[in-house]
Scaffold this motif. Structure first.
Motif, mmCIF file in Angstrom:
data_model
loop_
_atom_site.group_PDB
_atom_site.id
_atom_site.type_symbol
_atom_site.label_atom_id
_atom_site.label_comp_id
_atom_site.label_asym_id
_atom_site.label_seq_id
_atom_site.Cartn_x
_atom_site.Cartn_y
_atom_site.Cartn_z
ATOM 1 N N TYR A 252 -35.058 -9.092 26.103
ATOM 2 C CA TYR A 252 -33.726 -9.031 26.997
ATOM 3 C C TYR A 252 -33.709 -10.460 28.037
ATOM 4 C CZ TYR A 252 -34.571 -4.415 26.086
ATOM 5 O OH TYR A 252 -34.745 -2.790 25.606
ATOM 6 N N ALA A 253 -35.089 -10.881 28.682
ATOM 7 C CA ALA A 253 -34.905 -12.104 28.652
ATOM 8 C C ALA A 253 -33.485 -12.826 28.537
ATOM 9 C CB ALA A 253 -35.926 -13.013 29.670
ATOM 10 N N PHE A 254 -34.013 -13.572 27.440
ATOM 11 C CA PHE A 254 -32.773 -14.647 26.708
ATOM 12 C C PHE A 254 -31.771 -13.469 25.904
ATOM 13 C CE2 PHE A 254 -36.978 -16.194 24.354
ATOM 14 C CZ PHE A 254 -36.552 -17.568 25.021
ATOM 15 N N PHE B 83 -27.989 -29.262 20.237
ATOM 16 C CA PHE B 83 -29.269 -27.956 19.546
ATOM 17 C C PHE B 83 -30.256 -27.630 18.650
ATOM 18 C CE2 PHE B 83 -26.370 -25.872 23.353
ATOM 19 C CZ PHE B 83 -27.116 -26.304 24.480
ATOM 20 N N TYR B 84 -29.305 -27.830 17.382
ATOM 21 C CA TYR B 84 -29.975 -27.195 16.329
ATOM 22 C C TYR B 84 -31.385 -28.246 16.544
ATOM 23 C CZ TYR B 84 -25.664 -25.686 14.499
ATOM 24 O OH TYR B 84 -25.088 -24.456 14.207
ATOM 25 N N LEU B 85 -31.232 -29.584 16.572
ATOM 26 C CA LEU B 85 -32.595 -30.123 16.511
ATOM 27 C C LEU B 85 -33.719 -29.589 17.830
ATOM 28 C CD1 LEU B 85 -31.358 -33.936 16.435
ATOM 29 C CD2 LEU B 85 -32.564 -32.851 14.219
ATOM 30 N N LEU B 86 -32.875 -29.549 18.347
ATOM 31 C CA LEU B 86 -33.922 -28.932 19.197
ATOM 32 C C LEU B 86 -35.192 -27.722 18.802
ATOM 33 C CD1 LEU B 86 -31.744 -29.020 23.061
ATOM 34 C CD2 LEU B 86 -35.168 -30.563 21.924
ATOM 35 N N LEU C 284 -30.826 -20.996 21.288
ATOM 36 C CA LEU C 284 -31.206 -22.350 20.324
ATOM 37 C C LEU C 284 -30.041 -23.046 19.436
ATOM 38 C CD1 LEU C 284 -34.374 -24.762 21.605
ATOM 39 C CD2 LEU C 284 -32.247 -24.294 22.580
ATOM 40 N N MET C 285 -30.398 -21.956 18.823
ATOM 41 C CA MET C 285 -29.646 -22.155 17.123
ATOM 42 C C MET C 285 -27.846 -21.228 17.830
ATOM 43 S SD MET C 285 -31.464 -23.274 14.769
ATOM 44 C CE MET C 285 -33.701 -23.690 14.452
ATOM 45 N N LEU C 286 -28.676 -20.332 18.491
ATOM 46 C CA LEU C 286 -27.166 -19.316 18.522
ATOM 47 C C LEU C 286 -26.071 -20.133 19.679
ATOM 48 C CD1 LEU C 286 -25.527 -16.482 18.114
ATOM 49 C CD2 LEU C 286 -27.000 -16.208 20.603
ATOM 50 N N LYS D 57 -31.648 -16.604 10.139
ATOM 51 C CA LYS D 57 -30.415 -15.717 9.955
ATOM 52 C C LYS D 57 -30.005 -15.529 10.200
ATOM 53 C CE LYS D 57 -34.474 -12.867 7.178
ATOM 54 N NZ LYS D 57 -35.031 -11.695 6.985
ATOM 55 N N LEU D 58 -30.176 -15.688 12.239
ATOM 56 C CA LEU D 58 -28.738 -15.773 13.142
ATOM 57 C C LEU D 58 -27.532 -16.818 12.377
ATOM 58 C CD1 LEU D 58 -27.965 -14.849 15.374
ATOM 59 C CD2 LEU D 58 -29.253 -16.831 16.592
ATOM 60 N N ILE D 59 -28.499 -17.988 12.323
ATOM 61 C CA ILE D 59 -27.025 -18.611 11.244
ATOM 62 C C ILE D 59 -26.404 -18.177 10.190
ATOM 63 C CG2 ILE D 59 -25.911 -21.332 10.942
ATOM 64 C CD1 ILE D 59 -28.813 -21.854 13.070
ATOM 65 N N TRP D 60 -27.331 -17.564 9.384
ATOM 66 C CA TRP D 60 -26.820 -16.427 8.412
ATOM 67 C C TRP D 60 -25.289 -15.720 8.407
ATOM 68 C CZ3 TRP D 60 -26.012 -18.174 3.949
ATOM 69 C CH2 TRP D 60 -25.671 -17.505 2.761
ATOM 70 N N VAL D 61 -26.003 -15.291 10.067
ATOM 71 C CA VAL D 61 -25.019 -13.935 10.049
ATOM 72 C C VAL D 61 -23.199 -14.711 10.346
ATOM 73 C CG1 VAL D 61 -24.343 -11.851 12.663
ATOM 74 C CG2 VAL D 61 -26.489 -12.359 11.237
ATOM 75 N N PHE D 62 -23.322 -15.739 11.124
ATOM 76 C CA PHE D 62 -22.334 -16.647 11.976
ATOM 77 C C PHE D 62 -22.137 -16.655 10.322
ATOM 78 C CE2 PHE D 62 -23.752 -16.459 16.025
ATOM 79 C CZ PHE D 62 -22.689 -16.905 16.581
ATOM 80 N N THR D 63 -22.652 -17.387 9.157
ATOM 81 C CA THR D 63 -22.067 -17.848 7.693
ATOM 82 C C THR D 63 -20.559 -16.160 7.336
ATOM 83 O OG1 THR D 63 -23.501 -19.172 7.497
ATOM 84 C CG2 THR D 63 -22.697 -18.326 5.962
ATOM 85 N N LEU D 64 -21.600 -15.209 7.573
ATOM 86 C CA LEU D 64 -20.794 -14.280 7.193
ATOM 87 C C LEU D 64 -19.767 -13.722 7.779
ATOM 88 C CD1 LEU D 64 -24.079 -12.064 5.530
ATOM 89 C CD2 LEU D 64 -22.321 -13.524 4.722
ATOM 90 N N VAL D 65 -19.637 -13.779 8.987
ATOM 91 C CA VAL D 65 -18.804 -13.439 10.245
ATOM 92 C C VAL D 65 -17.811 -14.897 10.089
ATOM 93 C CG1 VAL D 65 -17.944 -14.065 12.440
ATOM 94 C CG2 VAL D 65 -20.788 -11.814 12.005
ATOM 95 N N ALA D 66 -17.864 -16.040 9.816
ATOM 96 C CA ALA D 66 -17.036 -16.796 9.203
ATOM 97 C C ALA D 66 -15.957 -16.636 8.000
ATOM 98 C CB ALA D 66 -17.095 -18.051 9.305
#
Length: 345
Positions: free
Chosen positions: A52-54, A100-103, A121-123, A168-177
């Protein structure tokens, strides 16, 4: 002896199980009591707090950006940068994305257990990537160019990063894109009309969702770099399909509001019938095969389709009091049915 930390709900479930085994003479009373004594109430749910904090942190970041543009002082400050070339913003957001990706990648390697901070960070990197591509579109002047290529570029970037970073979060962005590219590409080829090959957006995305789901089921496991994302693709494909089909059951294959508003809903009832049949089939398949994702999505859209038809056909035809009374009774029966299944399990 170290005790097992459990939440209140988990304790109730375990104690019910122990009582059941005791009643069935599978466990003697002394052993059942000993096992119950071995349970200890879990302390504060730090994992839930972290999640919840994030989420709050991300929401606050979005609100801070909105506030940035609503604040007079900051608005004046931004006006000083009004003449800044778009290329500067494009490169700036690209740099932020890389940072952000490197971190995120480094943090994931050092602390793989910190899933929430890593995904945050990925988001942030994904949003920065989207902003960079958006400014790239301004540089290329989307009014004169076939700018759907930019969405295709974002798919390639997100796809590569999701595989490289195993996110998997970035993969969700891939499918949305991918969905955005599909929408803009078909719109481009139909001169920005609402219909492409005689299909409006809901019908197009119903087919798109079916194709994506089929790819996830039959092909994705054969592509080694994408095997990790198979379940994610399956869920997103089902959501694309069921949401689009639900919209199709409301609007039919119409792209003109006047034409749609002049018809009666029973004239497009077959789309609603298809939505109910598919969602029910999905729920039954999920229950039979122990596939919780299919079961839950199918059940949710089965109920949604039923109540959508209920509103469409009865809202203008019966008294409002009776309408909501029927609605309340039907939800009560649904709750009773769900409660019986839950107790049986």
């Amino acid at each position: 002896m170290k005790k097992l930390d459990v939440s209140k709900t988990e304790r109730e479930i375990l104690e019910d199980a122990l009582n059941h085994w005791q009643e069935q003479h599978l466990l003697d009373a002394n052993k059942a009591a000993e096992l119950k004594e071995n349970l200890d109430d879990k302390g504060f749910e730090w994992g839930v707090l972290a999640r919840y904090a994030f989420w709050v942190a991300l929401a606050s970041l979005i609100f801070s950006v909105v506030s940035l543009f609503s604040d007079d002082y900051l608005s004046k400050l931004i006006e000083n940068f009004y003449d800044t070339p778009n290329v500067v913003f494009c490169i700036g957001f690209a740099g932020l994305a890389v940072l952000f990706y490197l971190l995120g990648f480094r943090n994931k390697q050092k602390n793989p257990d910190k899933a929430f901070s890593n995904e945050t960070l990925m988001l942030a990197g994904s949003f920065s990537t989207a902003a960079s591509i958006g400014f790239l579109g301004q540089i290329l002047d989307r009014n004169e160019h076939h700018f759907t290529i930019l969405f295709l570029l974002s798919i390639l970037i997100y796809g590569y990063l999701s595989v490289k970073l195993q996110s998997k979060l970035i993969w969700v962005f891939t499918l949305v894109a991918l969905g955005i590219w599909f929408a803009t590409e078909t719109a481009y080829h139909s001169n920005w009309g609402f219909k492409f090959w005689g299909m409006n957006y809901p019908l197009r995305f119903t087919i798109f969702g079916i194709l994506l789901t089929s790819f996830a089921i039959f092909l994705q496991n054969r592509i080694k770099p994408l095997q990790f994302f198979q379940s994610t693709s399956y869920v997103i494909g089902l959501l694309y399909t069921m949401i689009a089909l639900w919209l199709l059951s409301i609007f039919g294959n119409y792209s003109d509001f006047e034409k749609w508003s002049s018809i009666r809903q029973y004239e497009i009832f077959y789309w609603g019938l298809l939505g109910i049949a598919l969602s029910l089939g999905l729920a039954l398949y999920g229950m039979k095969s122990k596939d919780n994702v299919s079961r839950d999505i199918g059940f949710v859209f089965f109920i949604l389709n039923l109540y959508t038809r209920f509103v469409e056909y009865l809202w203008d035809n019966i008294n409002r009091t009776i309408f909501f009374l029927i609605l309340a009774i039907s939800f009560w029966f649904v709750g009773r049915w769900a409660e019986k299944i839950w107790k049986r399990k």
